[in-house]
Design an enzyme around this catalytic site. Structure first.
Site, PDB file in Angstrom:
ATOM      1  N   HIS A  68       5.339   4.292   9.120  1.00  0.00           N
ATOM      2  CA  HIS A  68       4.512   5.509   9.142  1.00  0.00           C
ATOM      3  C   HIS A  68       4.854   6.471  10.279  1.00  0.00           C
ATOM      4  CE1 HIS A  68       2.022   2.351   7.199  1.00  0.00           C
ATOM      5  NE2 HIS A  68       1.686   3.328   6.386  1.00  0.00           N
ATOM      6  N   GLU A  70       0.620   8.127   9.370  1.00  0.00           N
ATOM      7  CA  GLU A  70       1.718   9.100   9.301  1.00  0.00           C
ATOM      8  C   GLU A  70       1.258  10.477   9.761  1.00  0.00           C
ATOM      9  OE1 GLU A  70       4.280  11.627   6.097  1.00  0.00           O
ATOM     10  OE2 GLU A  70       3.783   9.585   5.482  1.00  0.00           O
ATOM     11  N   THR A 110       4.316  12.496   3.458  1.00  0.00           N
ATOM     12  CA  THR A 110       5.377  12.118   2.509  1.00  0.00           C
ATOM     13  C   THR A 110       4.883  11.391   1.261  1.00  0.00           C
ATOM     14  OG1 THR A 110       5.799  10.035   3.675  1.00  0.00           O
ATOM     15  CG2 THR A 110       7.111  11.961   4.349  1.00  0.00           C
ATOM     16  N   SER A 168       3.511  -0.001  -1.155  1.00  0.00           N
ATOM     17  CA  SER A 168       3.144  -1.006  -0.152  1.00  0.00           C
ATOM     18  C   SER A 168       2.821  -2.357  -0.788  1.00  0.00           C
ATOM     19  CB  SER A 168       1.929  -0.505   0.649  1.00  0.00           C
ATOM     20  OG  SER A 168       0.877  -0.146  -0.230  1.00  0.00           O
TER      21      SER A 168
END
Length: 288
Positions: free
Chosen positions: A75, A132, A168, A271
């Site tokens: 991140h 992030e 992102t 993830s």
């Protein structure tokens, strides 16, 4: 006989894969390794790495740490984290995703190049408080404006210049909604520039997940509750196939849903580990 398919396109993105590989390599040497925050937004994978010896710490604990080795997850982190590491003699194993790293540099460059007299708004479409996003906002000394939804774009000052970026892992569709809204409302005297900084490995999963969801009677979307990317992909699954269910682990599978279905799809977020989707498949087969 029920057909169970695991989506080939689901599973860790390369950024997460790299971070986990770096952690495993370091732990294999028998070294004490800390990770700043959950290495991935998936409780099952975090638990697996914890058993291998990975110690997860928060930012307060990090600030108190000295002479240690710390992994920074995909991140990314704000500049302050690196400053603390230098002061406290902490060795950093930097697993920041290269896509995130490039975005951090672009935002920092934008911020550094804006003259003090020019009141430009640097706007980030992302989730407030997400790891992030904290790293991205940190590139602007906390000055960047974070908007979570297209509706929040209404709070911007349209008389001032706007530079728009995105976390992102956000929705490409919503990002374009924000762009259109700003274009419609920006003052003729102000400038607006936008940069599509959404990871293509993430964005490309959207059409794939739609196709996968449509191909099955029942969908189990395997994902940690904290996953930002997972929420977006699951919502898309649900939109295409209302018979889609979000689960974190095999134990959450509702056995009643398995009745009278011929085709079951198992998919997940960037993830979600492949091994966890495999475990879900095994759990279903044991019951069928």
């Amino acid at each position: 006989m029920v057909n169970i398919e695991i989506d080939e396109g689901s599973g860790f993105c390369f950024g997460v894969t790299t971070a986990i590989r770096k952690a495993e390599e370091e732990l294999a040497k028998g070294n004490t390794l800390y990770c700043l925050g959950d290495i991935v937004h998936n409780g099952q994978e975090c638990e697996r790495l914890k058993k291998m010896g990975l110690i997860t710490i928060n930012h307060e604990e990090f600030a108190q740490l000295h002479d240690a080795k710390v992994l920074l997850r995909a991140h990314g982190e704000p500049p302050e984290t690196y400053a603390i590491a230098r002061t406290n003699n902490i060795e950093i194993i930097d697993a920041t995703c290269p896509v995130v790293l490039r975005l951090q540099k672009r935002i920092k460059q934008e911020y550094d190049n804006v003259p003090a007299s020019q009141d430009t708004q640097i706007v980030i479409y992302g989730k407030n408080g997400h790891a992030e996003v904290l790293g991205l906002v940190g590139q602007t000394h906390g000055k960047a404006i974070v908007i979570e939804t297209p509706a929040e774009a209404a709070h911007l000052d349209f008389t001032k210049d706007i530079r728009l970026y995105s976390q992102t892992t956000k929705s490409l569709e919503e990002f374009w909604q924000i762009i259109e809204y700003i274009k419609e409302h920006i003052s003729p005297d102000a400038t607006f520039e936008y940069y599509d900084t959404i990871c293509r490995q993430v964005a490309n999963r959207m059409p794939n997940i739609r196709k996968f969801a449509a191909a099955h009677d029942l969908i189990f979307f395997v994902c940690g509750r904290k996953s930002s990317n997972g929420k977006i992909l699951y919502q898309e699954c649900k939109k295409i196939n209302p018979n889609s269910y979000l689960i974190d682990q095999p134990e959450e599978i509702d056995r009643n849903l398995l009745e009278d279905v011929r085709s079951i799809g198992i998919c997940g977020a960037t993830s979600t580990p492949k091994w966890l989707m495999e475990e879900c498949k095994k759990a279903i087969l044991n019951e069928k």
